[in-house]
Scaffold this active site. Sequence first.
Site, PDB file in Angstrom:
ATOM      1  N   CYS A 174       0.870  -1.178   0.000  1.00  0.00           N
ATOM      2  CA  CYS A 174       0.000   0.000   0.000  1.00  0.00           C
ATOM      3  C   CYS A 174       0.905   1.225   0.000  1.00  0.00           C
ATOM      4  O   CYS A 174       1.744   1.379   0.889  1.00  0.00           O
ATOM      5  CB  CYS A 174      -0.905  -0.001   1.231  1.00  0.00           C
ATOM      6  SG  CYS A 174      -1.824   1.530   1.473  1.00  0.00           S
ATOM      7  N   CYS A 194      -5.139   6.641  -2.319  1.00  0.00           N
ATOM      8  CA  CYS A 194      -4.546   5.317  -2.529  1.00  0.00           C
ATOM      9  C   CYS A 194      -3.224   5.516  -3.251  1.00  0.00           C
ATOM     10  O   CYS A 194      -3.216   5.944  -4.408  1.00  0.00           O
ATOM     11  CB  CYS A 194      -5.482   4.425  -3.339  1.00  0.00           C
ATOM     12  SG  CYS A 194      -4.771   2.811  -3.733  1.00  0.00           S
TER      13      CYS A 194
END
Length: 269
Positions: free
Chosen positions: A75, A208
């Site tokens: 991530c 994101c």
Amino acid sequence: MEIAFTKMHGAGNDFVMIENLDGSIELSTEQVARMCDRRFGIGADGLILLNPPQADDTDATMIYYNADGGRVDMCGNGARCFTSFALQNGVGNDESISFLTDAGPMKASASNGLFTINMTPVHSIELDQKLDTEHGSYNFDFMNTGVEHVVVFSDAIDRIDIVPEGSAIRYQSRFPNGTNVNFAEIQNDGVIKVRTYERGVEGETLACGTGVTAVAIAANLTKNQQFPISVLVRGGDTLSVDFHREGDDISNITLTGPAKIVFRGQIQI
């Protein structure tokens, strides 16, 4: 068992951070999901463990879980928070750190409150694709920037009903492992605005990092956007993506942006 945690966010993408340098903490899918629950837990898009190094030439290991408790390779915003959190816990050399993720080894550095991570290599690039869902037809690009991402360029992303539209693409049969979905709009000033439906969260997140990276690469490859590329996320921050391109070969990808502490606490699990 009572566990100490730090709540952090990177551009609004929020995480439960847990120091586990002695390797004593092992969490079940249910425990992770409970801690990430916004009504019955701490509330977060994901949970990150700061684990001891498991590879040569690394200072630590980043273990990442989505809010549903599923373990995911990497991530981008989480990696920036991980960098800040690790440095706060004495890992690395005060300004830089090397760490292992499930997507591979990474390096990161800190400067003036911003954190730059060297992303894992992009792969599985598919450009100028098309798919149909019950919500319409989409022209898209696909790539893996640590996890799978679809990028759809649009002229009016604020009008997109992102949960049903993103979910319909995320669960398309052509993506056997599912995918994250990014709707991107290139503004007149060259900054790209993006909204992301995130797999595992099953909804829109405020940012994101791997999605921002996918959007920037797709914009360069298909829209001739010149790097470094600035991407405005839903949380209001602008992240910067830079890389080297030779032909269609993309290398030396970096993502730069903030990572901030929200609060610290203890939780019984």
